[in-house]
Write a protein that holds these residues in place. Structure first.
Motif, short mmCIF file in Angstrom:
data_model
loop_
_atom_site.label_atom_id
_atom_site.label_comp_id
_atom_site.label_asym_id
_atom_site.label_seq_id
_atom_site.Cartn_x
_atom_site.Cartn_y
_atom_site.Cartn_z
N ALA A 122 33.47 -26.33 -20.80
CA ALA A 122 32.20 -25.66 -20.55
C ALA A 122 31.38 -26.42 -19.51
N HIS A 123 31.44 -27.74 -19.57
CA HIS A 123 30.71 -28.58 -18.62
C HIS A 123 31.29 -28.40 -17.21
N GLU A 124 32.62 -28.27 -17.14
CA GLU A 124 33.25 -28.06 -15.84
C GLU A 124 32.85 -26.71 -15.25
N ALA A 125 32.73 -25.68 -16.08
CA ALA A 125 32.27 -24.37 -15.61
C ALA A 125 30.85 -24.47 -15.06
N LEU A 126 30.01 -25.26 -15.71
CA LEU A 126 28.64 -25.46 -15.23
C LEU A 126 28.64 -26.17 -13.88
N TYR A 127 29.52 -27.15 -13.71
CA TYR A 127 29.64 -27.84 -12.43
C TYR A 127 30.00 -26.86 -11.31
N ILE A 128 30.92 -25.94 -11.59
CA ILE A 128 31.31 -24.97 -10.57
C ILE A 128 30.11 -24.15 -10.13
N PRO A 148 38.48 -27.48 -9.68
CA PRO A 148 38.06 -28.04 -10.97
C PRO A 148 39.19 -28.77 -11.69
N ILE A 149 38.83 -29.75 -12.50
CA ILE A 149 39.82 -30.47 -13.30
C ILE A 149 40.48 -29.53 -14.29
N TYR A 150 39.65 -28.71 -14.95
CA TYR A 150 40.15 -27.74 -15.92
C TYR A 150 40.11 -26.35 -15.30
N ASN A 151 40.86 -25.44 -15.87
CA ASN A 151 40.93 -24.07 -15.33
C ASN A 151 39.70 -23.28 -15.76
N THR A 156 33.28 -18.52 -15.00
CA THR A 156 32.11 -18.41 -14.13
C THR A 156 32.02 -17.08 -13.40
N ILE A 157 33.06 -16.27 -13.46
CA ILE A 157 33.13 -15.07 -12.62
C ILE A 157 32.04 -14.06 -12.95
N VAL A 243 31.61 -37.15 -7.25
CA VAL A 243 32.15 -37.30 -5.90
C VAL A 243 33.26 -36.28 -5.62
N ARG A 244 34.01 -35.89 -6.64
CA ARG A 244 35.13 -34.98 -6.43
C ARG A 244 34.70 -33.61 -5.90
N PHE A 245 33.40 -33.28 -5.99
CA PHE A 245 32.91 -32.01 -5.47
C PHE A 245 32.41 -32.12 -4.03
N TRP A 246 32.25 -33.33 -3.53
CA TRP A 246 31.58 -33.53 -2.25
C TRP A 246 32.33 -32.89 -1.08
N GLN A 247 33.66 -32.90 -1.12
CA GLN A 247 34.40 -32.41 0.03
C GLN A 247 34.17 -30.93 0.30
#
Length: 253
Positions: A122-128, A148-151, A156-157, A243-247
């Motif tokens: 759920a946290h990864e979905a929020l990051y997206i 994302p790390i997780y699918n 989020t769609i 940092v993994r989102f910066w690119q």
């Protein structure tokens, strides 16, 4: 040791649960169809995914679990973590074996682990939702790369279809080689025939809309002007914006 082989789909997992109760044989291990069987197995079973059986198990779960808890199981599946399918199998069986809800039994390691994994997804979905950046192409389709790390992209769609309902967009997961395309009416899953050209997440300037480069520069200037140099805290910034989102973030280029 009893082993079930299945196709590593969620419907396949639900069919495995159905087969276990039908055959009265419960697996000690779940493996993907075609994988090499471990040594010293007592019995193995190949699960053939059956939509009717999967639907019956799904309906049974929805009757015994709240919507929030059922969604939690979906989150655990989307984690794609090793052993998460076996965790779900045990969780589902415990749900059917008890007359009362087990969702709050945090003394059970499986229930506690499922909660922890679901929270991470759920946290990864929020990051997206927070850190994804669109780029406008020459044909007026907005393109956004994610890794994302997780699918978590499917979670989020609905948000993006509601938030950006007046524009066509493509959100593509380069880690898993699939994405979603919204055509102003419906959302459908897609794959790109040649996504290697976009692996860096950036549209070629020849494919960009005429004003896209301008807006990117304005966005960068806005963030530069907004920053207060004396209050910069790089360590805190990296915690809040991994940092993994910066690119794939325009302002970080």
């Amino acid at each position: 040791m009893n082993v079930f082989f299945y196709d590593r789909t969620f419907d396949g997992l639900l069919t495995a649960v159905f087969d276990a109760y039908s055959r009265r044989m419960f697996p000690d291990k779940l493996m993907k169809t075609g994988d090499m069987a471990p040594l010293f197995i007592n019995e193995s079973h190949i699960v053939v995914t059956n939509e009717t059986a999967a639907r019956r198990v799904r309906k049974g779960l929805q009757q015994k679990l709240s919507k929030e808890v059922f969604n939690m199981l979906i989150y655990v599946w989307l984690s794609e973590l090793e052993g998460s399918d076996e965790l779900l199998f045990r969780y589902i069986c415990k749900t059917f074996d008890h007359t009362h809800s087990i969702a709050m039994n945090f003394g059970d390691d499986d229930i506690l682990e499922a909660q922890k994994i679901a929270r991470k997804v759920a946290h990864e979905a929020l990051y997206i939702k927070q850190f994804m950046r669109f780029q406008k192409s020459a044909d007026d389709i907005y393109f956004a790369p994610v890794r994302p790390i997780y699918n978590a992209l499917p979670l989020t769609i609905d948000h993006f279809a509601d938030r950006f309902a007046d524009q066509q967009w493509v959100i593509y997961d380069f880690r898993r080689k699939y994405g979603f395309y919204y055509d102003l009416q419906t959302v459908r899953e897609i794959t790109l025939d040649d996504d290697n050209r976009l692996m860096d997440g950036k549209l070629d300037e020849a494919l960009m809309a005429e004003d896209e480069k301008l807006f990117q520069n304005l966005w960068k200037s806005y963030f530069k002007a907004l920053a207060i140099r004396e209050r910069l805290n790089p360590r805190l910034h990296r915690q809040q914006v991994p940092v993994r989102f910066w690119q794939d973030m325009t302002e970080k280029q």
